[in-house]
Enzyme design. Structure first.
Site, PDB file in Angstrom:
ATOM      1  N   HIS A   1       0.855  -1.192   0.000  1.00  0.00           N
ATOM      2  CA  HIS A   1       0.000   0.000   0.000  1.00  0.00           C
ATOM      3  C   HIS A   1       0.893   1.246   0.000  1.00  0.00           C
ATOM      4  O   HIS A   1       1.830   1.339   0.802  1.00  0.00           O
ATOM      5  CB  HIS A   1      -0.925   0.004   1.220  1.00  0.00           C
ATOM      6  CG  HIS A   1      -1.928   1.114   1.161  1.00  0.00           C
ATOM      7  ND1 HIS A   1      -3.033   1.072   0.327  1.00  0.00           N
ATOM      8  CD2 HIS A   1      -1.963   2.312   1.786  1.00  0.00           C
ATOM      9  CE1 HIS A   1      -3.713   2.206   0.470  1.00  0.00           C
ATOM     10  NE2 HIS A   1      -3.095   2.968   1.339  1.00  0.00           N
TER      11      HIS A   1
ATOM     12  N   GLU B   1     -10.501  -6.704   7.198  1.00  0.00           N
ATOM     13  CA  GLU B   1     -10.719  -5.256   7.091  1.00  0.00           C
ATOM     14  C   GLU B   1      -9.662  -4.653   6.167  1.00  0.00           C
ATOM     15  O   GLU B   1      -8.454  -4.905   6.333  1.00  0.00           O
ATOM     16  CB  GLU B   1     -10.616  -4.614   8.482  1.00  0.00           C
ATOM     17  CG  GLU B   1     -11.290  -3.269   8.530  1.00  0.00           C
ATOM     18  CD  GLU B   1     -11.156  -2.619   9.901  1.00  0.00           C
ATOM     19  OE1 GLU B   1     -11.066  -1.392   9.941  1.00  0.00           O
ATOM     20  OE2 GLU B   1     -11.104  -3.358  10.912  1.00  0.00           O
TER      21      GLU B   1
HETATM   22  C1  GAR Z   1       1.265   0.748  -6.374  1.00  0.00           C
HETATM   23  O1  GAR Z   1       1.649   2.054  -6.006  1.00  0.00           O
HETATM   24  C2  GAR Z   1       0.616   0.052  -5.198  1.00  0.00           C
HETATM   25  O2  GAR Z   1       1.166   0.394  -3.967  1.00  0.00           O
HETATM   26  C3  GAR Z   1      -0.793   0.553  -5.318  1.00  0.00           C
HETATM   27  O3  GAR Z   1      -1.070   0.535  -6.695  1.00  0.00           O
HETATM   28  C4  GAR Z   1       0.145   0.804  -7.401  1.00  0.00           C
HETATM   29  C5  GAR Z   1       0.298  -0.229  -8.487  1.00  0.00           C
HETATM   30  O4  GAR Z   1       1.380   0.066  -9.315  1.00  0.00           O
HETATM   31  N1  GAR Z   1      -1.704  -0.267  -4.587  1.00  0.00           N
HETATM   32  C6  GAR Z   1      -2.757   0.221  -3.948  1.00  0.00           C
HETATM   33  O5  GAR Z   1      -3.049   1.387  -3.934  1.00  0.00           O
HETATM   34  C7  GAR Z   1      -3.562  -0.822  -3.206  1.00  0.00           C
HETATM   35  N2  GAR Z   1      -4.552  -0.192  -2.391  1.00  0.00           N
HETATM   36  P1  GAR Z   1       1.949  -1.056 -10.286  1.00  0.00           P
HETATM   37  O6  GAR Z   1       0.765  -1.628 -11.067  1.00  0.00           O
HETATM   38  O7  GAR Z   1       2.888  -0.317 -11.187  1.00  0.00           O
HETATM   39  O8  GAR Z   1       2.616  -2.095  -9.470  1.00  0.00           O
END
Ligand code: GAR
Length: 209
Positions: free
Chosen positions: A126, A160
């Site tokens: 996250h 959660e």
């Molecule tokens: C990343 O920044 C990850 O931390 C976030 O989505 C992005 C995906 O990037 N995840 C969330 O926000 C989960 N709640 P990527 O597709 O380039 O790995």
């Protein structure tokens, strides 16, 4: 075997779930394909990738990188598709003898029932210092709030959302000169540094939760 946080990582077969760009998925695959540590007996073994979005760039990127890791597309764009997605995912988890489910930019919420079936087996990344800025657009939420420090959290997935026990966190300082794009770049750089390390910690049982 009873699953708990101490014994579950005996099975190092790992599946990655991703919904979009896939930079974390690619980074993890590259790391464990190329790292010398991959030769160690405790190394993570990435055996499959699943995307819930048929057009997600991650699909072609993984296929281009390696033919050894199958990529499955199981549509899950709205909540009505969740049950079928989870049932198909469960079949893959069983078929491939998966021990660790790694969410890498997986932008859907898994049901409480599914999560309860895999305690301490589902890991998420996250882009904030949880418990701050849970949910979507966490980088922007932190930037807009005006915090001076944000970061990245790797945690177990529990029922959660964004609330499970934390495995690893890294702070990112928001400088006066940062804008949302530069902050995103800094966050992604840290993500790529620490997600493989967190997985290694799990494989080697060197994490403390
Ligand atoms: C990343 O920044 C990850 O931390 C976030 O989505 C992005 C995906 O990037 N995840 C969330 O926000 C989960 N709640 P990527 O597709 O380039 O790995």
């Amino acid at each position: 075997m009873t699953l708990n946080k101490n014994n579950l990582q005996d099975n190092k077969n790992c599946i990655i779930l991703a919904s979009g760009n896939g930079s974390n998925a690619l980074n993890i695959i590259n790391y464990f394909l190329t790292s010398k540590k991959n030769k160690g007996i405790n190394s993570i073994n990435i055996v499959a990738v699943v995307s819930n979005v048929a057009t997600a760039p991650v699909i072609e990127k993984v296929k281009k990188l390696t033919t050894f890791i199958p990529v499955f597309v199981i549509p899950f764009n709205n909540s009505s598709e969740r049950a079928i997605f989870e049932s198909e995912l469960e079949k893959i988890i069983i078929n491939y003898n998966i021990g660790l489910i790694v969410l890498a930019g997986f932008m859907k919420v898994l049901s409480k029932e599914f999560v309860a079936k895999f305690p301490y087996k589902i890991i998420n990344i996250h882009p904030s210092l949880l418990p701050s800025f849970k949910g979507k657009d966490a980088i922007k939420k932190a930037y807009d709030y005006g915090v001076k420090y944000t970061g990245v959290t790797i945690h177990y997935v529990t029922e959660e959302v964004d609330s499970g026990p934390i495995i690893l966190q890294e702070v990112v300082k928001i400088e006066e000169s940062d804008n949302i794009l530069s902050l995103e770049a800094k966050i992604h750089k840290v993500e790529h540094e620490i997600y493989p390390i967190a997985l290694e910690m799990l494989a080697n049982k060197t994490h403390k939760v």
